[in-house]
Write a protein that holds these residues in place. Sequence first.
Motif, PDB file in Angstrom:
ATOM      1  N   ASN A   1       0.755   4.060  -2.944  1.00 38.04           N
ATOM      2  CA  ASN A   1       0.503   5.456  -2.480  1.00 38.04           C
ATOM      3  C   ASN A   1       1.514   6.487  -3.227  1.00 38.04           C
ATOM      4  O   ASN A   1       1.184   7.411  -3.800  1.00 38.04           O
ATOM      5  CB  ASN A   1       0.333   5.683  -1.057  1.00 38.04           C
ATOM      6  CG  ASN A   1      -0.719   5.468  -0.192  1.00 38.04           C
ATOM      7  OD1 ASN A   1      -1.744   4.866  -0.907  1.00 38.04           O
ATOM      8  ND2 ASN A   1      -0.835   5.004   0.888  1.00 38.04           N
TER       9      ASN A   1
ATOM     10  N   ASN B   1       0.904   6.602  -7.083  1.00 34.30           N
ATOM     11  CA  ASN B   1      -0.293   7.270  -7.030  1.00 34.30           C
ATOM     12  C   ASN B   1       0.089   8.691  -6.852  1.00 34.30           C
ATOM     13  O   ASN B   1      -0.353   9.748  -7.717  1.00 34.30           O
ATOM     14  CB  ASN B   1      -1.427   7.200  -5.993  1.00 34.30           C
ATOM     15  CG  ASN B   1      -2.229   5.749  -6.470  1.00 34.30           C
ATOM     16  OD1 ASN B   1      -2.198   5.428  -7.618  1.00 34.30           O
ATOM     17  ND2 ASN B   1      -3.046   5.162  -5.495  1.00 34.30           N
ATOM     18  N   SER B   2       1.017   9.179  -5.881  1.00 35.08           N
ATOM     19  CA  SER B   2       1.329  10.511  -5.791  1.00 35.08           C
ATOM     20  C   SER B   2       2.057  11.206  -6.773  1.00 35.08           C
ATOM     21  O   SER B   2       1.986  12.133  -7.317  1.00 35.08           O
ATOM     22  CB  SER B   2       2.079  10.721  -4.481  1.00 35.08           C
ATOM     23  OG  SER B   2       2.961  12.069  -4.273  1.00 35.08           O
TER      24      SER B   2
ATOM     25  N   GLN C   1       1.022  -1.094   0.036  1.00 33.45           N
ATOM     26  CA  GLN C   1      -0.036  -0.025   0.066  1.00 33.45           C
ATOM     27  C   GLN C   1       0.817   1.153  -0.272  1.00 33.45           C
ATOM     28  O   GLN C   1       0.520   2.095  -0.782  1.00 33.45           O
ATOM     29  CB  GLN C   1      -0.952  -0.174   1.195  1.00 33.45           C
ATOM     30  CG  GLN C   1      -2.019   0.936   1.264  1.00 33.45           C
ATOM     31  CD  GLN C   1      -2.842   1.095  -0.138  1.00 33.45           C
ATOM     32  OE1 GLN C   1      -3.287  -0.293  -0.440  1.00 33.45           O
ATOM     33  NE2 GLN C   1      -3.168   2.088  -0.686  1.00 33.45           N
TER      34      GLN C   1
END
Length: 133
Positions: free
Chosen positions: A115, A118-119, A111
């Motif tokens: 993340n 995604n950032s 995860q």
Amino acid sequence: MAISFENAFGIHPEALLIRDKRSQVLAENIANADTPGYKAKDMDFQTALAGAQSRQSGSLGRTDPKHFEISTARHAEAQYRIPNQPDTGDGNTVDIHEERNAFTRNSMEYQTTLNFLNSRISSLKKAITGATH
């Protein structure tokens, strides 16, 4: 000007694939906790990632920038784990507590990597569209 995803994301996409494969291996261990004779397996994430980095840095370099990259996650191999507990008599080496802890930790690390990606994607999207919010 073309965006280089390799430069933008680095080793993180490969790390995500390795963590995904490790999660499958750990899930198999958990599913087979009561199977007589089943031997627990695991992957050494650091070794697999180091292999991915060495392949990414050029040892399996592409001859043309338009060629597809070879997925390094396929080269990450699961190996039998050395048991931490004595054999219970059925030959099964799965320690369910160790497997659940490893699975939970791997899920959290997966995860975290997701993340981060995604950032990075969000940042690239803002750079492309010129959005300020």
